[in-house]
Scaffold this active site. Structure first.
Site, PDB file in Angstrom:
ATOM      1  N   LYS A  93       0.852  -1.213   0.000  1.00 27.26           N
ATOM      2  CA  LYS A  93       0.000   0.000   0.000  1.00 27.26           C
ATOM      3  C   LYS A  93       0.871   1.239   0.000  1.00 27.26           C
ATOM      4  CE  LYS A  93       0.786   1.254   4.526  1.00 27.26           C
ATOM      5  NZ  LYS A  93       1.441   2.487   4.991  1.00 27.26           N
ATOM      6  N   ASP A 141      -2.636  -1.402   9.765  1.00 25.50           N
ATOM      7  CA  ASP A 141      -2.835  -1.321   8.310  1.00 25.50           C
ATOM      8  C   ASP A 141      -3.471  -2.577   7.720  1.00 25.50           C
ATOM      9  OD1 ASP A 141      -1.582   1.145   8.211  1.00 25.50           O
ATOM     10  OD2 ASP A 141       0.397   0.263   7.874  1.00 25.50           O
TER      11      ASP A 141
END
Ligand code: C5P
Length: 296
Positions: free
Chosen positions: A8, A134
């Site tokens: 990401k 996350d």
């Protein structure tokens, strides 16, 4: 079972405040990119969880995020199943691109099928949130999402589902500890905030950024990309400012640090432009460089 475990980037990361549990509330925009690890899951007859990897940089014991994901399922649902987890690492470790969290989410998704658990996305995301802030993002199988609370409260940004961005990723050989960067944020930003001055302030909110992303206006985007941790990480590692300056020197309009760093990424309009920047950054042997795009 073989699965991709994607990385990401954070296109926006505003640290709001320090919480009683010592985490920080955030507003962040996650983007899933096609740089990925490969994870192979093989069922084992006993309860063992075995980690194998080509990377010497990740732990192979119970502290590994993928291990913790399998163990959390075993413990929560009182399972006797075991698994061999083979991780082909390509996402740089400790780079701010969420590799460990992504591996945990991928193992949760894979074992949900392999062990026939039938858990919903919401339940998987809740479990993922226990492993890393996350990790929940990677459960949702969406290219862009808003992350709130610790980062684990996810709202997919459906308007951006068709958007594809091209990137050059520049990863210096610096090991950044995320907890240390947040502690420095407390010292440098929170301390100053009391005197009503901050290192930097966001110039946009998630809504504005979403509409600018849709227009692909890279010049305006460059002015609005924001990471409240970037000045902190650059203060701790002054060499990172050289990388930032290099992006500017090369005429780039849109660039930012991801997460707590040290990865810097640029947003460009084509794969060709990303490749040409890749060649320029690769001249510095101290940098790892990648091209990547949104994983739609
Ligand atoms: O959840 P994760 O393992 O990614 O967090 C690592 C560390 O980063 C936490 O222990 C905490 O010190 C810090 N952190 C934080 N606020 C967040 C996310 C992480 O303070 N929202």
């Amino acid at each position: 079972m073989i699965l991709n475990s994607y990385a990401k980037l954070n296109l926006f990361l505003s640290v709001l405040n320090l919480r009683r549990d010592n985490y920080h509330n955030l507003d962040t925009i996650f983007e899933r990119i096609d740089l990925c690890d490969r994870i192979k899951l093989t069922p084992l007859k006993n309860k063992e969880i075995k980690i194998i990897s080509n990377s010497s940089q990740i732990p192979k014991d119970s502290s590994n995020f993928a291990y913790r994901a399998a163990k959390l399922l075993q413990d929560t649902f009182l399972l006797d199943n075991g698994v061999k987890i083979e991780i082909l690492k390509r996402i740089p470790v400790g780079s701010g691109m969420g590799g460990g969290s992504s591996n945990a989410a991928t193992v949760l998704i894979g074992l949900n099928k392999l062990w026939k658990l039938n858990l919903s996305k919401a339940r998987l995301a809740e479990l993922a949130g226990k492993i890393g802030s996350d990790a929940a993002f990677f459960i949702y199988n969406c290219p862009f999402a808003l992350g709130q609370s610790r980062g684990e409260k996810i709202t997919p940004l459906k308007k951006l589902n068709k958007l594809r961005l091209y990137h050059v990723l520049v990863v210096p050989k610096i090991s950044v500890s995320t907890p240390m960067i947040y502690r420095q944020w407390d010292r440098l930003v929170l301390g100053k905030k009391k005197n009503k001055s901050r290192l930097t302030m966001p110039k946009a909110n998630v809504k504005i950024l979403t509409s600018v992303l849709l227009k692909k206006d890279l010049i305006l985007l460059g002015k609005l990309l924001y990471n409240g941790l970037e000045p902190v990480t650059r203060k701790v590692f002054p060499k990172l400012s050289q990388i930032r300056n290099k992006f500017k020197e090369l005429g780039m309009k849109s660039y930012l640090m991801s997460g707590s760093g040290p990865t810097f990424f640029g947003i460009v309009s084509s794969e060709e432009e990303a490749m040409s920047l890749y060649t320029r950054f690769r001249q510095d042997k101290n940098l790892q460089v990648f091209v990547a795009k949104t994983r739609c």
